[in-house]
Enzyme design. Structure first.
Site, mmCIF file in Angstrom:
data_model
loop_
_atom_site.group_PDB
_atom_site.id
_atom_site.type_symbol
_atom_site.label_atom_id
_atom_site.label_comp_id
_atom_site.label_asym_id
_atom_site.label_seq_id
_atom_site.Cartn_x
_atom_site.Cartn_y
_atom_site.Cartn_z
ATOM 1 N N ASP A 17 0.840 -1.192 0.000
ATOM 2 C CA ASP A 17 0.000 0.000 0.000
ATOM 3 C C ASP A 17 0.880 1.248 0.000
ATOM 4 O O ASP A 17 1.953 1.244 -0.607
ATOM 5 C CB ASP A 17 -0.933 -0.040 1.222
ATOM 6 C CG ASP A 17 -2.285 0.596 0.954
ATOM 7 O OD1 ASP A 17 -2.334 1.835 0.817
ATOM 8 O OD2 ASP A 17 -3.300 -0.130 0.884
ATOM 9 N N HIS A 41 -3.816 6.283 2.876
ATOM 10 C CA HIS A 41 -4.608 5.071 2.609
ATOM 11 C C HIS A 41 -4.073 3.871 3.380
ATOM 12 O O HIS A 41 -4.827 3.118 4.003
ATOM 13 C CB HIS A 41 -4.591 4.799 1.109
ATOM 14 C CG HIS A 41 -5.467 3.671 0.661
ATOM 15 N ND1 HIS A 41 -5.057 2.352 0.657
ATOM 16 C CD2 HIS A 41 -6.734 3.661 0.174
ATOM 17 C CE1 HIS A 41 -6.028 1.587 0.199
ATOM 18 N NE2 HIS A 41 -7.059 2.350 -0.108
ATOM 19 N N SER A 90 -11.624 -1.436 -0.493
ATOM 20 C CA SER A 90 -10.361 -1.422 0.263
ATOM 21 C C SER A 90 -10.600 -1.835 1.705
ATOM 22 O O SER A 90 -9.928 -2.710 2.251
ATOM 23 C CB SER A 90 -9.759 -0.007 0.277
ATOM 24 O OG SER A 90 -8.844 0.199 -0.742
#
Length: 601
Positions: A154, A192, A394
């Site tokens: 990520d 994120h 996600s």
């Protein structure tokens, strides 16, 4: 030269305070305080207006300060800094001005996790994880993911409270464009990755998992698991497929390193490639990891009903593709449906199951791109300032990855196929949800842990094997990274180092788990070589995985440098002809589609 530091004698200004207060709690009245600037213990609370919010946030951290709530109205944020460092901060890169802040009283109800069906306090109950934590494995340990490594490929993980346990949260390699900048290496400048990490393995200090009744304590699904961060994305989520593939290959090569035991990969990422999944290199990479004993959990995508196909590599039939369920803000699953943004796929390949993915409250990464540019993600009434709300497949994938870690602590001998069979055969049926897009139903890890182990015959998948000999360019779909100086996009059969891509050669190495040789991948040196003994008995610490300077040239013939790929200059790039900026960060954007988080609110 006029100073950029201003004293507001109690508050930055009544107008700004009122606007900011209204933005944080929509519709809620606010009162601007007339008290003097907040100054406690030699630290002063200030409002930082920024030319570059990411650089300004890093500057606050460097002077020993902490970044607080984002203030979109002034393109900045609240921070608390040592009073002695105010004069240093005012001239730091990216800082436009520093203004003493005063207290603003908010007349709004405080948010409580136990009153929010989409908080992790509620999610661990709805999925059955809280009940699983009370069970014991064969060694007499509570089942909370202990000893199981989850690789998060990520944007990195920020060491915020809940993710600051260095014995469990480990930096793997930084394969992102920011790895060449010492101040950005490993940092989650996007936000994120931190959000996903919290959902998977977050745990506040001193939390007793047997008596998790305090809603102010944050816990992810597998709060004792080891989380290995493999950073591939920069400040706005920028990454190339070659970086993601390299990250997957690195995990395969290092899965059995001392202290890691990586059994799960979480990939909350996908491209809109239409290449046959049996040929696609990204699809082959996840399948190769699966066949090496790593359970790969992939977000299904956020295309809703607009595209009749899952994202790549969720299209690979071996991996666990996860869609997002919408709780309808209730604790009961009887009214749960497939979230409107969650990809439906098609009759040939849809998601395997769903998990909570709508308006999920996770950990906030102060000063990151999403934090600064999406103030609507802040949780109204959250007096701690720790939380951020997001929706997407996600989040659903991350919650599922944590659940897989629980299952693998209970039964370490499970194969990825058996894990998938257990999760899909024990999911909760959703009576109101459409079949296409909901898969087997919604994740119930309590049921999975209590179910018998499926036989190999019942669980083994027999899909045609992928070859991975397709093109790298087709795997990218419509998204391309671009040189911020020339605007030239990375296209064709070459990776970010400019090295030629030979699908046949790479695919053979990926299948054998030998795509990485030391710090070399696809013929170029990307990282350092490994781990070394830590200072404390029994602990390990990373060597500089990304210590090697990239000596190659980029796809436009210029030499890579930390300056070129810093967070400050890596902006304004184009993806498929679209210019990236704060005001166009919506719809089919990198965060919306490719990183599978469509809504930060």
């Amino acid at each position: 030269m006029p100073s950029r530091y201003r004293s507001a004698l109690g508050v930055a200004s009544a107008a700004i305070a009122a606007i900011v207060a209204g933005a944080v709690v929509p519709g809620g009245p606010a009162v601007a305080a007339t008290s003097p600037p907040v100054n406690t213990g030699g630290r002063t609370r200030v409002i930082v207006e920024a030319d570059d919010p990411i650089a300004a946030a890093l500057a606050v951290t460097r002077v020993g300060g902490t970044v607080g709530r984002a203030l979109a109205v002034v393109n900045g944020f609240v921070a608390e800094v040592p009073t002695s460092q105010l004069s240093v901060l005012q001239y730091a890169p990216g800082v436009r001005s520093v203004t003493e802040d005063g207290s603003v009283a908010m007349e709004a109800a405080s948010w409580r996790a136990d009153g929010d069906a989409n908080s992790m306090f509620s999610v661990v109950r709805a999925t059955g994880a809280l009940d699983v934590w009370k069970k014991l494995d064969s060694s007499g340990r509570n089942i909370a993911g202990t000893g199981v490594g989850v690789a998060l490929i990520d944007s990195g993980v920020a060491p915020v409270t809940g993710l600051n346990d260095t014995t469990r949260i480990i930096n793997g390699p930084d394969l992102s464009f920011e790895s060449q900048s010492p101040t950005l290496r490993y940092a989650d400048t996007f936000g994120h990755g931190t959000h996903m990490a919290g959902l998977i393995a977050g745990r506040d200090p001193n939390t007793n998992l047997l008596t998790v009744s305090d809603p102010t304590n944050f816990t992810g699904m597998a709060p004792n698991a080891t989380l290995v961060s493999v950073k591939v994305a920069a400040a706005d989520g920028a990454t190339d497929v070659s970086q993601v593939i390299a990250g997957i290959d690195w995990v395969v090569a290092h899965r059995n390193d001392p202290g890691l035991n990586i059994r799960v990969i979480n990939l909350s990422f996908g491209t809109d490639s239409n290449q046959d999944e049996k040929l696609d290199p990204l699809s082959h990479a996840v399948e190769s990891a699966w066949k090496k004993g790593i359970t790969v959990v992939v977000s299904g995508g956020n295309d809703g009903t607009t595209r009749a196909k899952l994202s790549n590599p969720a299209v690979n039939p071996y991996v666990i593709a996860v869609g997002a369920a919408d709780s309808k803000a209730t604790e009961s699953r009887a009214d749960d449906v497939v979230a409107d943004f969650s990809s439906r796929g098609n009759a040939t390949r849809s998601v395997d199951l769903t998990a909570p993915g709508k308006s999920i409250v996770g950990l906030r990464d102060p000063g990151s791109y999403v934090d600064v540019n999406y103030p609507t993600g802040l949780v109204p009434g959250d007096t701690s300032g720790r939380y951020f709300r997001g929706s997407g497949s996600s989040q659903a994938a991350a919650i599922t990855s944590g659940a897989v870690a629980l299952l693998l602590q209970q039964r370490p001998a499970l194969t990825p196929d058996q894990v998938k069979k257990l999760l899909t055969s024990t999911a909760d049926f959703l009576p109101l949800a459409e079949k296409l897009g909901s898969g087997a139903g919604e994740l119930n890890i309590r049921n999975a842990v209590n179910a018998p182990t499926p036989t190999a015959a019942a669980a083994t998948q027999t899909w045609a094997a992928s070859t991975g000999t397709g093109t790298l360019e087709a795997s990218r779909g419509t998204a391309h990274v671009a040189d911020p100086v020339s605007g030239v996009e990375l296209t064709g059969e070459k990776d970010i180092m400019g090295k030629a891509w030979n699908g046949t050669t790479w695919a053979k190495a990926a299948s054998g788990g030998t795509a990485w040789t030391g710090g070399t991948w696809n013929g170029a040196t990307w990282t350092g070589t490994g781990m070394k003994a830590g200072l404390l008995p029994g602990l390990l610490t990373m060597q500089s995985w990304s210590g090697a300077t990239w000596s190659g040239t980029n796809w436009d013939g210029r030499t890579w440098s930390g300056r070129t790929w810093s967070g400050a200059t890596w902006d304004g790039r184009t993806w498929s002809g679209r210019t990236w900026s704060g005001n166009t960060w919506s719809g089919r954007t990198w965060s919306g589609s490719y990183w599978s988080s469509s809504i930060w609110d």
